[in-house]
Design an enzyme around this catalytic site. Structure first.
Site, mmCIF file in Angstrom:
data_model
loop_
_atom_site.group_PDB
_atom_site.id
_atom_site.type_symbol
_atom_site.label_atom_id
_atom_site.label_comp_id
_atom_site.label_asym_id
_atom_site.label_seq_id
_atom_site.Cartn_x
_atom_site.Cartn_y
_atom_site.Cartn_z
ATOM 1 N N LYS A 25 0.983 -0.967 0.110
ATOM 2 C CA LYS A 25 -0.159 -0.013 0.010
ATOM 3 C C LYS A 25 0.932 1.313 -0.047
ATOM 4 O O LYS A 25 1.867 1.356 0.854
ATOM 5 C CB LYS A 25 -0.923 -0.078 1.209
ATOM 6 C CG LYS A 25 -2.098 0.921 1.162
ATOM 7 C CD LYS A 25 -3.068 0.817 2.263
ATOM 8 C CE LYS A 25 -4.215 1.281 2.322
ATOM 9 N NZ LYS A 25 -5.030 1.356 3.559
HETATM 10 O O1 G3P Z 1 -9.499 2.332 4.471
HETATM 11 C C1 G3P Z 1 -9.345 3.600 4.725
HETATM 12 C C2 G3P Z 1 -9.520 3.811 6.354
HETATM 13 O O2 G3P Z 1 -8.973 3.020 7.272
HETATM 14 C C3 G3P Z 1 -9.820 5.241 6.560
HETATM 15 O O3 G3P Z 1 -11.175 4.982 7.253
HETATM 16 O O4 G3P Z 1 -12.836 6.030 8.963
HETATM 17 O O5 G3P Z 1 -10.435 6.630 9.309
HETATM 18 O O6 G3P Z 1 -11.746 7.655 7.318
HETATM 19 P P1 G3P Z 1 -11.797 6.238 8.281
#
Ligand code: G3P
Length: 217
Positions: free
Chosen positions: A87
């Site tokens: 990634k």
């Molecule tokens: O996959 C990306 C994720 O981990 C981010 O999620 O909820 O932190 O915006 P969030």
């Protein structure tokens, strides 16, 4: 649509795996830190532990932001396990690193995508997956799902094979809307995946069936 779980929590990964519908896992440094996994050795071991639970792709993020550093870290990550996907952040050296890994047949997931232009670059660099963060766009009054639609259109126009991995999915409606638009993959929390199960008429219907069965037995 593939279902990935977005967590580094092994119990939740096991739970999703036992449902039989899990296609992979995404992690990031914040999710690792949330589980208290720190230090390179522990982090690398944790990736292997995750790979040993699931059958599909497991995204493991590089920390470096320069080309050489990303290559060094990405090659070490890819060598950990055949299920590892490297990634890489959407920065200039990340695009170069994505092309490098793609030429070597190493799977990539270009992350922190917030525009269709970034998505186009990731596809041109041969990314296996690229991750638009729909929840974080919604957080700033920008249409996250609209971005998924735009990218779907662009990729279909040219037959790009890079998979649209809708990330920062927060709830069941995000999952359903991504499925309608045609995202290739969604990654979200276990709560959003399990939320798809729920319907009050299912619960009422089941209770009735069981009550009627008991009456006759
Ligand atoms: O996959 C990306 C994720 O981990 C981010 O999620 O909820 O932190 O915006 P969030």
């Amino acid at each position: 649509m593939k279902f990935f779980i977005d967590t580094a929590n092994l119990d939740q990964i096991r739970e999703a795996q036992t449902l039989g519908i899990l296609d992979g896992v995404t992690t990031n440094p914040s999710l690792m830190a949330k589980e208290g996994i720190t230090g390179e050795t522990n982090i690398l071991k944790h990736y292997v532990d995750i790979c040993n639970i699931v059958d599909g792709d497991v995204s493991a993020e590089v920390i470096a932001t320069d080309f050489e550093g990303m290559i060094r870290e990405g090659e070490a990550l890819a060598a950990l396990h055949p299920q590892i996907v490297v990634k890489i952040p959407m920065v200039k050296d990340g695009v170069k690193a994505c092309k490098y890994f793609s030429d070597k047949g190493i799977k990539t997931n270009v992350t922190l995508i917030f525009s269709a232009g970034q998505a186009l670059l990731a596809a041109k660099a041969g990314a296996t997956y690229m991750s638009p963060f729909i929840g974080r766009l919604d957080d700033i009054s920008t249409d996250g799902l609209g971005l998924i639609s735009e990218i779907r259109l662009i990729y279909d126009n040219y037959g790009f094979t890079t998979q649209i991995l809708a990330a920062s999915v927060r709830h069941t409606m995000h999952i359903m809307d991504c499925a309608k638009i045609g995202a290739d993959v969604m990654t979200g929390p276990l709560s959003a995946i399990e939320g798809l199960l729920k319907h009050p008429l299912t619960d009422i219907g089941l209770a009735q069936f069981l009550a009627d069965y008991k009456k006759g037995n």
